[in-house]
Design a protein around this motif. Structure first.
Motif, PDB file in Angstrom:
ATOM      1  N   ASP A   1     107.873 -54.255 -50.906  1.00  0.00           N
ATOM      2  CA  ASP A   1     107.967 -55.147 -49.764  1.00  0.00           C
ATOM      3  C   ASP A   1     109.351 -54.989 -49.135  1.00  0.00           C
ATOM      4  OD1 ASP A   1     106.974 -57.030 -48.040  1.00  0.00           O
ATOM      5  OD2 ASP A   1     107.457 -58.744 -49.293  1.00  0.00           O
ATOM      6  N   SER A   2     109.498 -55.435 -47.890  1.00  0.00           N
ATOM      7  CA  SER A   2     110.800 -55.336 -47.222  1.00  0.00           C
ATOM      8  C   SER A   2     111.845 -56.170 -47.959  1.00  0.00           C
ATOM      9  CB  SER A   2     110.696 -55.777 -45.766  1.00  0.00           C
ATOM     10  OG  SER A   2     110.191 -57.091 -45.690  1.00  0.00           O
ATOM     11  N   ALA A   3     111.430 -57.326 -48.490  1.00  0.00           N
ATOM     12  CA  ALA A   3     112.306 -58.116 -49.356  1.00  0.00           C
ATOM     13  C   ALA A   3     112.163 -57.555 -50.775  1.00  0.00           C
ATOM     14  CB  ALA A   3     111.888 -59.576 -49.320  1.00  0.00           C
ATOM     15  N   PRO A   4     113.074 -57.860 -51.645  1.00  0.00           N
ATOM     16  CA  PRO A   4     112.894 -57.388 -53.024  1.00  0.00           C
ATOM     17  C   PRO A   4     111.573 -57.916 -53.584  1.00  0.00           C
ATOM     18  CG  PRO A   4     115.084 -58.310 -52.723  1.00  0.00           C
ATOM     19  CD  PRO A   4     114.307 -58.604 -51.471  1.00  0.00           C
ATOM     20  N   GLY A   5     110.777 -57.021 -54.116  1.00  0.00           N
ATOM     21  CA  GLY A   5     109.516 -57.424 -54.715  1.00  0.00           C
ATOM     22  C   GLY A   5     108.385 -56.480 -54.355  1.00  0.00           C
ATOM     23  N   LEU A   6     107.182 -56.869 -54.819  1.00  0.00           N
ATOM     24  CA  LEU A   6     106.002 -56.045 -54.615  1.00  0.00           C
ATOM     25  C   LEU A   6     104.888 -56.853 -53.973  1.00  0.00           C
ATOM     26  CD1 LEU A   6     105.809 -54.280 -58.108  1.00  0.00           C
ATOM     27  CD2 LEU A   6     106.528 -53.256 -55.952  1.00  0.00           C
ATOM     28  N   ALA A   7     104.272 -56.286 -52.959  1.00  0.00           N
ATOM     29  CA  ALA A   7     103.069 -56.871 -52.365  1.00  0.00           C
ATOM     30  C   ALA A   7     101.876 -56.353 -53.162  1.00  0.00           C
ATOM     31  CB  ALA A   7     102.955 -56.480 -50.903  1.00  0.00           C
ATOM     32  N   ILE A   8     100.836 -57.195 -53.300  1.00  0.00           N
ATOM     33  CA  ILE A   8      99.644 -56.839 -54.062  1.00  0.00           C
ATOM     34  C   ILE A   8      98.464 -56.724 -53.097  1.00  0.00           C
ATOM     35  CG2 ILE A   8      98.094 -57.521 -55.938  1.00  0.00           C
ATOM     36  CD1 ILE A   8     100.367 -59.426 -56.868  1.00  0.00           C
TER      37      ILE A   8
ATOM     38  N   GLY B   1     104.690 -60.373 -55.970  1.00  0.00           N
ATOM     39  CA  GLY B   1     105.404 -60.588 -57.221  1.00  0.00           C
ATOM     40  C   GLY B   1     106.806 -60.043 -57.107  1.00  0.00           C
ATOM     41  N   GLU B   2     107.733 -60.659 -57.826  1.00  0.00           N
ATOM     42  CA  GLU B   2     109.128 -60.207 -57.770  1.00  0.00           C
ATOM     43  C   GLU B   2     109.294 -58.817 -58.371  1.00  0.00           C
ATOM     44  OE1 GLU B   2     111.710 -63.141 -59.430  1.00  0.00           O
ATOM     45  OE2 GLU B   2     110.887 -64.732 -58.170  1.00  0.00           O
ATOM     46  N   ASP B   3     108.459 -58.507 -59.368  1.00  0.00           N
ATOM     47  CA  ASP B   3     108.461 -57.191 -59.998  1.00  0.00           C
ATOM     48  C   ASP B   3     107.031 -56.911 -60.456  1.00  0.00           C
ATOM     49  OD1 ASP B   3     108.072 -58.693 -62.355  1.00  0.00           O
ATOM     50  OD2 ASP B   3     110.204 -58.639 -62.842  1.00  0.00           O
ATOM     51  N   ARG B   4     106.804 -55.768 -61.055  1.00  0.00           N
ATOM     52  CA  ARG B   4     105.439 -55.386 -61.467  1.00  0.00           C
ATOM     53  C   ARG B   4     104.839 -56.406 -62.430  1.00  0.00           C
ATOM     54  NH1 ARG B   4     102.269 -50.660 -61.225  1.00  0.00           N
ATOM     55  NH2 ARG B   4     100.831 -50.492 -62.963  1.00  0.00           N
ATOM     56  N   LYS B   5     105.610 -56.862 -63.384  1.00  0.00           N
ATOM     57  CA  LYS B   5     105.094 -57.819 -64.371  1.00  0.00           C
ATOM     58  C   LYS B   5     104.664 -59.131 -63.699  1.00  0.00           C
ATOM     59  CE  LYS B   5     106.256 -60.137 -68.682  1.00  0.00           C
ATOM     60  NZ  LYS B   5     107.268 -60.334 -69.723  1.00  0.00           N
ATOM     61  N   SER B   6     105.483 -59.665 -62.820  1.00  0.00           N
ATOM     62  CA  SER B   6     105.116 -60.926 -62.163  1.00  0.00           C
ATOM     63  C   SER B   6     103.968 -60.706 -61.179  1.00  0.00           C
ATOM     64  CB  SER B   6     106.317 -61.564 -61.461  1.00  0.00           C
ATOM     65  OG  SER B   6     106.733 -60.822 -60.356  1.00  0.00           O
ATOM     66  N   ALA B   7     103.906 -59.524 -60.556  1.00  0.00           N
ATOM     67  CA  ALA B   7     102.801 -59.223 -59.642  1.00  0.00           C
ATOM     68  C   ALA B   7     101.478 -59.184 -60.402  1.00  0.00           C
ATOM     69  CB  ALA B   7     103.053 -57.894 -58.932  1.00  0.00           C
TER      70      ALA B   7
ATOM     71  N   GLU C   1      91.899 -46.209 -58.550  1.00  0.00           N
ATOM     72  CA  GLU C   1      92.575 -44.982 -58.144  1.00  0.00           C
ATOM     73  C   GLU C   1      93.789 -44.768 -59.035  1.00  0.00           C
ATOM     74  OE1 GLU C   1      93.415 -45.847 -54.051  1.00  0.00           O
ATOM     75  OE2 GLU C   1      91.450 -45.133 -53.394  1.00  0.00           O
ATOM     76  N   ALA C   2      94.309 -43.573 -59.040  1.00  0.00           N
ATOM     77  CA  ALA C   2      95.485 -43.249 -59.841  1.00  0.00           C
ATOM     78  C   ALA C   2      96.645 -44.160 -59.440  1.00  0.00           C
ATOM     79  CB  ALA C   2      95.866 -41.791 -59.657  1.00  0.00           C
ATOM     80  N   GLY C   3      97.335 -44.679 -60.425  1.00  0.00           N
ATOM     81  CA  GLY C   3      98.498 -45.517 -60.182  1.00  0.00           C
ATOM     82  C   GLY C   3      98.177 -46.990 -59.975  1.00  0.00           C
ATOM     83  N   GLY C   4      96.905 -47.332 -59.936  1.00  0.00           N
ATOM     84  CA  GLY C   4      96.520 -48.732 -59.768  1.00  0.00           C
ATOM     85  C   GLY C   4      96.511 -49.467 -61.100  1.00  0.00           C
ATOM     86  N   HIS C   5      96.339 -50.755 -61.027  1.00  0.00           N
ATOM     87  CA  HIS C   5      96.254 -51.586 -62.218  1.00  0.00           C
ATOM     88  C   HIS C   5      94.934 -52.350 -62.151  1.00  0.00           C
ATOM     89  CE1 HIS C   5      97.555 -54.145 -65.531  1.00  0.00           C
ATOM     90  NE2 HIS C   5      96.981 -55.126 -64.855  1.00  0.00           N
ATOM     91  N   VAL C   6      94.172 -52.344 -63.233  1.00  0.00           N
ATOM     92  CA  VAL C   6      92.882 -53.023 -63.257  1.00  0.00           C
ATOM     93  C   VAL C   6      93.060 -54.433 -63.813  1.00  0.00           C
ATOM     94  CG1 VAL C   6      90.543 -52.995 -64.216  1.00  0.00           C
ATOM     95  CG2 VAL C   6      91.622 -50.856 -63.490  1.00  0.00           C
ATOM     96  N   VAL C   7      92.538 -55.409 -63.069  1.00  0.00           N
ATOM     97  CA  VAL C   7      92.586 -56.808 -63.499  1.00  0.00           C
ATOM     98  C   VAL C   7      91.223 -57.148 -64.091  1.00  0.00           C
ATOM     99  CG1 VAL C   7      92.886 -59.204 -62.778  1.00  0.00           C
ATOM    100  CG2 VAL C   7      94.235 -57.391 -61.701  1.00  0.00           C
ATOM    101  N   ARG C   8      91.213 -57.481 -65.362  1.00  0.00           N
ATOM    102  CA  ARG C   8      89.984 -57.858 -66.060  1.00  0.00           C
ATOM    103  C   ARG C   8      89.782 -59.361 -65.891  1.00  0.00           C
ATOM    104  NH1 ARG C   8      89.073 -52.976 -66.948  1.00  0.00           N
ATOM    105  NH2 ARG C   8      90.340 -51.691 -68.282  1.00  0.00           N
ATOM    106  N   LEU C   9      88.675 -59.740 -65.296  1.00  0.00           N
ATOM    107  CA  LEU C   9      88.413 -61.147 -65.028  1.00  0.00           C
ATOM    108  C   LEU C   9      87.871 -61.853 -66.268  1.00  0.00           C
ATOM    109  CD1 LEU C   9      86.727 -60.877 -61.516  1.00  0.00           C
ATOM    110  CD2 LEU C   9      89.127 -61.242 -62.070  1.00  0.00           C
TER     111      LEU C   9
END
Length: 152
Positions: A11-18, A30-36, A65-73
């Motif tokens: 994101d333009s600010a520190p952090g990651l858009a999901i 999220g502020e970082d990958r873990k919080s995202a 896709e490659a590099g993604g993270h899977v969220v198990r519901l």
């Protein structure tokens, strides 16, 4: 079937858009990958609520896709998705569900409210009214890393 892949963008600010390509309305941060990652489940359930509000079918998840993270519901969330999609296939409203199950409006509403915790037994009973049953599999968290097939 409903293990949604998310991706992160700086994101333009520190952090990651999901983002989630299967749920384009999903928007979180999220502020970082873990919080995202920890924010992702809440973001998915909030997005699923939008689908209910708009009376739309909830899509199945596509392959990550490659590099993604899977969220198990959680199982309860998957059961609610199955119930909602069964209702949509029959063009049913929440009031129709309440009549079918013989429950009060508030109780029926909670069965398809992704932001409310429901008992799995209630969801199983509701699914049975649609001639559906919930099937649960148990796997070690590291199953995919160990080469075991992923069940859906």
């Amino acid at each position: 079937m409903y293990d949604y892949a998310i991706r992160f963008e700086e994101d333009s600010a520190p952090g990651l858009a999901i983002f989630c390509r299967d749920l384009p309305e999903l928007n979180s941060y999220g502020e970082d990958r873990k919080s995202a990652i920890s924010e992702a489940l809440n973001a998915i359930e909030t997005t699923l609520s939008i689908y209910v509000d708009q009376r739309r079918v909830i899509p199945v998840a596509s392959a990550p896709e490659a590099g993604g993270h899977v969220v198990r519901l959680p199982a309860v969330t998957v059961a609610k998705i199955a119930l909602w999609n069964a209702m949509m296939q029959r063009d049913m409203r929440k009031a129709d569900l309440c009549r079918l199950l013989g429950v009060h409006q508030a109780q029926g509403d909670r069965l398809v409210d992704f932001l409310h915790t429901s008992k799995i037994e209630q969801l199983e009973a509701a699914l049975k009214a649609f001639d559906l049953r919930l099937s649960v599999t148990v796997q070690p968290y590291c199953a995919e890393r160990m080469g075991f097939p992923r069940h859906r």
